[in-house]
Design a protein around this motif. Structure first.
Motif, PDB file in Angstrom:
ATOM      1  N   PHE A  53      62.178  49.468  51.420  1.00  0.00           N
ATOM      2  CA  PHE A  53      62.559  49.584  52.834  1.00  0.00           C
ATOM      3  C   PHE A  53      61.684  50.537  53.650  1.00  0.00           C
ATOM      4  O   PHE A  53      61.872  50.638  54.861  1.00  0.00           O
ATOM      5  N   LEU A  54      60.728  51.203  53.034  1.00  0.00           N
ATOM      6  CA  LEU A  54      59.766  52.023  53.777  1.00  0.00           C
ATOM      7  C   LEU A  54      58.409  51.323  53.733  1.00  0.00           C
ATOM      8  O   LEU A  54      57.820  51.161  52.659  1.00  0.00           O
ATOM      9  N   ASP A  55      57.943  50.892  54.887  1.00  0.00           N
ATOM     10  CA  ASP A  55      56.768  50.030  54.978  1.00  0.00           C
ATOM     11  C   ASP A  55      55.549  50.532  54.217  1.00  0.00           C
ATOM     12  O   ASP A  55      54.880  49.760  53.557  1.00  0.00           O
ATOM     13  N   TYR A  56      55.245  51.790  54.300  1.00  0.00           N
ATOM     14  CA  TYR A  56      53.994  52.295  53.725  1.00  0.00           C
ATOM     15  C   TYR A  56      54.181  52.924  52.344  1.00  0.00           C
ATOM     16  O   TYR A  56      53.228  53.426  51.765  1.00  0.00           O
ATOM     17  N   CYS A  57      55.383  52.869  51.821  1.00  0.00           N
ATOM     18  CA  CYS A  57      55.632  53.417  50.490  1.00  0.00           C
ATOM     19  C   CYS A  57      55.212  52.377  49.455  1.00  0.00           C
ATOM     20  O   CYS A  57      55.826  51.326  49.327  1.00  0.00           O
ATOM     21  N   THR A  59      43.215  52.187  54.231  1.00  0.00           N
ATOM     22  CA  THR A  59      42.447  52.448  53.009  1.00  0.00           C
ATOM     23  C   THR A  59      42.771  53.798  52.380  1.00  0.00           C
ATOM     24  O   THR A  59      42.133  54.193  51.419  1.00  0.00           O
ATOM     25  N   LYS A  60      43.750  54.502  52.899  1.00  0.00           N
ATOM     26  CA  LYS A  60      44.080  55.850  52.426  1.00  0.00           C
ATOM     27  C   LYS A  60      45.369  55.850  51.609  1.00  0.00           C
ATOM     28  O   LYS A  60      46.291  55.091  51.886  1.00  0.00           O
TER      29      LYS A  60
END
Length: 72
Positions: free
Chosen positions: A32-36, A59-60
């Motif tokens: 549920f956390l997009d960048y996790c 890219t990070k």
């Protein structure tokens, strides 16, 4: 290596166990956390969880280690 400790207190309309259970739902963060991207649980028991959260954006990659403690 930079080491920062963040401590914050706020008043919520939920009891501490409900909030602790939401925050400690670390295994589901990638759902549920997009960048996790992933999580690693280093240790846990009924009152403490120690984990690393991998955040990927473009890219990070960033790694956040957290130790959450329920104070009774």
């Amino acid at each position: 290596m930079l080491h920062t400790t963040v401590t914050r207190q706020i008043i919520l309309a939920y009891n501490k166990t409900e909030v602790y259970n939401l925050v400690n739902n670390i295994r589901d963060y990638p759902n549920f956390l997009d960048y996790c991207d992933s999580v690693i649980i280093h240790s846990e028991n009924d009152d403490i969880i120690d984990a690393t959260i991998n955040i990927k954006y473009l890219t990070k990659s960033y790694f956040l280690r957290t130790k959450n403690t329920l104070h009774n």
